[in-house]
Scaffold this active site. Sequence first.
Site, mmCIF file in Angstrom:
data_model
loop_
_atom_site.group_PDB
_atom_site.id
_atom_site.type_symbol
_atom_site.label_atom_id
_atom_site.label_comp_id
_atom_site.label_asym_id
_atom_site.label_seq_id
_atom_site.Cartn_x
_atom_site.Cartn_y
_atom_site.Cartn_z
ATOM 1 N N GLU A 1 20.195 -2.062 -1.953
ATOM 2 C CA GLU A 1 21.316 -1.140 -2.207
ATOM 3 C C GLU A 1 22.614 -1.898 -2.476
ATOM 4 O O GLU A 1 23.412 -1.475 -3.322
ATOM 5 C CB GLU A 1 21.496 -0.205 -1.018
ATOM 6 C CG GLU A 1 20.429 0.868 -0.884
ATOM 7 C CD GLU A 1 19.127 0.374 -0.264
ATOM 8 O OE1 GLU A 1 19.080 -0.780 0.200
ATOM 9 O OE2 GLU A 1 18.148 1.141 -0.245
ATOM 10 N N LYS B 1 -2.815 -0.412 -0.164
ATOM 11 C CA LYS B 1 -2.053 0.766 0.257
ATOM 12 C C LYS B 1 -2.909 2.021 -0.060
ATOM 13 O O LYS B 1 -3.429 2.155 -1.150
ATOM 14 C CB LYS B 1 -0.721 0.833 -0.506
ATOM 15 C CG LYS B 1 0.243 1.876 0.035
ATOM 16 C CD LYS B 1 1.687 1.587 -0.368
ATOM 17 C CE LYS B 1 2.637 2.589 0.273
ATOM 18 N NZ LYS B 1 4.060 2.233 0.050
ATOM 19 N N ARG C 1 24.412 1.157 3.388
ATOM 20 C CA ARG C 1 24.207 -0.303 3.223
ATOM 21 C C ARG C 1 25.214 -0.874 2.217
ATOM 22 O O ARG C 1 25.448 -2.068 2.201
ATOM 23 C CB ARG C 1 22.788 -0.578 2.693
ATOM 24 C CG ARG C 1 21.686 -0.421 3.692
ATOM 25 C CD ARG C 1 21.359 -1.730 4.353
ATOM 26 N NE ARG C 1 20.582 -1.580 5.554
ATOM 27 C CZ ARG C 1 19.260 -1.815 5.621
ATOM 28 N NH1 ARG C 1 18.602 -2.157 4.537
ATOM 29 N NH2 ARG C 1 18.625 -1.675 6.769
HETATM 30 C C1 LIG Z 1 17.553 0.677 3.297
HETATM 31 C C2 LIG Z 1 16.354 1.480 2.854
HETATM 32 N N1 LIG Z 1 16.151 1.652 1.542
HETATM 33 C C3 LIG Z 1 15.087 2.378 1.114
HETATM 34 C C4 LIG Z 1 14.233 2.956 2.013
HETATM 35 C C5 LIG Z 1 13.105 3.831 1.529
HETATM 36 N N2 LIG Z 1 11.798 3.218 1.793
HETATM 37 C C6 LIG Z 1 11.078 3.502 2.849
HETATM 38 S S1 LIG Z 1 9.623 2.692 2.883
HETATM 39 C C7 LIG Z 1 9.952 1.980 1.384
HETATM 40 C C8 LIG Z 1 8.973 1.070 0.728
HETATM 41 C C9 LIG Z 1 8.622 -0.039 1.651
HETATM 42 O O1 LIG Z 1 7.666 -0.863 0.992
HETATM 43 P P1 LIG Z 1 6.961 -1.985 1.866
HETATM 44 O O2 LIG Z 1 7.965 -2.688 2.672
HETATM 45 O O3 LIG Z 1 6.162 -2.803 0.932
HETATM 46 O O4 LIG Z 1 6.047 -1.154 2.869
HETATM 47 P P2 LIG Z 1 4.685 -0.341 2.541
HETATM 48 O O5 LIG Z 1 5.086 1.124 2.516
HETATM 49 O O6 LIG Z 1 4.177 -0.815 1.221
HETATM 50 O O7 LIG Z 1 3.769 -0.657 3.658
HETATM 51 C C10 LIG Z 1 11.201 2.358 0.935
HETATM 52 C C11 LIG Z 1 11.807 1.902 -0.337
HETATM 53 C C12 LIG Z 1 14.494 2.753 3.383
HETATM 54 N N3 LIG Z 1 13.721 3.313 4.338
HETATM 55 N N4 LIG Z 1 15.546 2.014 3.773
HETATM 56 MG MG LIG Z 2 4.252 -2.707 0.324
#
Ligand SMILES: Cc1ncc(C[n+]2csc(CCOP(=O)(O)OP(=O)(O)O)c2C)c(N)n1
Ligand SMILES: [Mg+2]
Length: 622
Positions: free
Chosen positions: A366, A279, A394
């Site tokens: 959530e 990342k 959610r």
């Molecule tokens: C239901 C929900 N909860 C929290 C979020 C906030 N959120 C957006 S991206 C993210 C992290 C995602 O991590 P990952 O799936 O590993 O993707 P990466 O950014 O590492 O590529 C979060 C917690 C969201 N968009 N939707």
């Molecule tokens: Mg990730």
Amino acid sequence: MNIKEIDNPKQIKQLSINELEHLSQDIRTFIMENVSKTGGHFSSNLGITDLTVALHYVFDSPKDKFIFDVGHQSYVHKILTGRAKDFSTLRQYNGLSGFQRRHESEHDPWEAGHSSTSISGATGIAIARDLNKEDFQVIAIIGDAAILSGESLEALNYLGSSNTKVIVILNDNDMSISKNVGGLSKALSDIRVSKQYNEVKDNYTQFMMKTKTGKEIYKATKKVKDKIKHRVMIDSLFQQFGIDYLGPVDGHDMGELINALTTAKKLDHSVILHVKTIKGKGYPRAEQDKIGLYHGVPPFDLKKGILNKTNTHSQKWSEAIANHIEYMMGKHDDICVITPAMISGSQLNHIFKSYPNRSFDVGIAEEHAMTFLAGLSVGGKFPFLSIYSSFAQRAYDQLNHDVARMDLPCLIGIDRSDLVGSDGSTHHGVFDISFMRGIPNLILMAPSSQKEAEAMINTAYYNHDHPYVIRYSKNSISKTSLHNDERLEIGSWEYRIHSDAKTVVITYGDHVNEIEERIRSHNLSCDLINARFINPMDEEMLNSIVDKNIIVYETCMVNSSLGSAIVLHYAKHHLNVNISLMGIGEHYVTHGDIENLLKQEKLSMDDVELRIQELNNEKRES
Ligand SMILES: Cc1ncc(C[n+]2csc(CCOP(=O)(O)OP(=O)(O)O)c2C)c(N)n1
Ligand SMILES: [Mg+2]
Ligand SMILES: CC(=O)[C@@H](O)[C@H](O)COP(=O)(O)O
């Protein structure tokens, strides 16, 4: 290749591996230069650049469907599908969305913004394809945090039992916004890239997929191999779902990526391709970032990086709330804090450092967070859950069924309520009042200042009698130093301007100060009420202004908002409109009883309501 000249991903099909690698580097530079100017999702897009270039090299979008989970990491996809020229408008009104949007391009068959919907959506698209006897690939691209969230696991469980084919690309950078959490996340990060093993396996699989016999032998031997693998080798959790698993492959080795994606493309069944990426790849500060500083960035100086500004005069609401919670945690050791993967966004980093044993990051979960809160309360703790308004959608049933029904003492911080700006429609916090107002036992509060917020937190904690909800926006507020120990009477509104004017504005939260300033600076003849308790309402104050013109001002003016509740109160108690509210609910009176009553006796509506209550009592006692 000039990035702004890419109109169609077909243009990269004739490039060599080396040229693809250079293109990928140019795209990373483009993202750094543009996103550091506009703000947006930075490190996720840098990390997925090579993978997205390889995906568009091997597959044929828009015929093949790319579904990005959340969609915050779809900038490279947008660049390769002719939208590089629009990047100066990223996340601006009428500009390029920060997520996939169907109206933006035929290459965006799906939309998101909330996590963990891609595999469910991809499965639906794939099964519809099979029923329509169409022929295209469906590819869900999902991160290591999103794949471990409830809906993703439900979808994988179903996909493993269905005959359709979906290619799930797991983009595993071992990070959520901050460090990823949970047992499954650890299992994932323990699985290492073994290049040799993958090369042999990819060549073998591609060879076997060439002929019908080969496919049969592949399937037969796969079962045996998996059994051995389950016991002796990588115990891949995904095979437990009954889905084939490839990888992990190095997400920054273009040749290995193309080989693995080609293998996945040739399979006649669903598969998870596990891709390991970094990342923030290409920007060292982002590569080393473990707290999510470079996940969603404001405009910043690429050379200096994001500087931590400590502002003594203003603060975000999240900071004000977190500071007082931390102050209370120091005084009362029964207070615990929960976040569903938003430690940084909810400004909880300091609490997690000061009270690691009483702070819980449950990941993108959530639903679990809300019921976990209920469990902590039943267990004698006073839990505080900080959750973004749109993500709280959610956990509606958990709030209703597990927290409010048991009337459990706790405090829920609905962060990012009202309009959030650049994340757009999926993230605006404009439904929380309407989905919470109807839930019994919930005390809904909206502070207009740090001092009021602290008083609300104190009230929730010291009353210790119901689930309290305090909602606040993404905006900044002025910062005072003290932690006040005041409390509020539940349902008590504040007459902010009381000049006995003919008109009164009723509002709450951020709007109170904005409107007060406007009334005073324009010397308007208008009173102002701070409706800081959205539920229950201050009916005494409402009755005292029955003869005034009332303006209700709120952001989330949707059904069952405060405004509609006020109108209903007046219709019921003061207007000469005959209106009676009758709920069948747990009442013993039936629709038939009411119809008979209305037919038989010419009663006024008040009499009808009275008669119904008598009937109700008679039936309850009988
Ligand atoms: C239901 C929900 N909860 C929290 C979020 C906030 N959120 C957006 S991206 C993210 C992290 C995602 O991590 P990952 O799936 O590993 O993707 P990466 O950014 O590492 O590529 C979060 C917690 C969201 N968009 N939707
Ligand atoms: Mg990730
Ligand atoms: C994509 C996503 O859902 C999060 O990254 C979100 O954009 C964070 O919002 P804030 O920037 O308001 O914390």
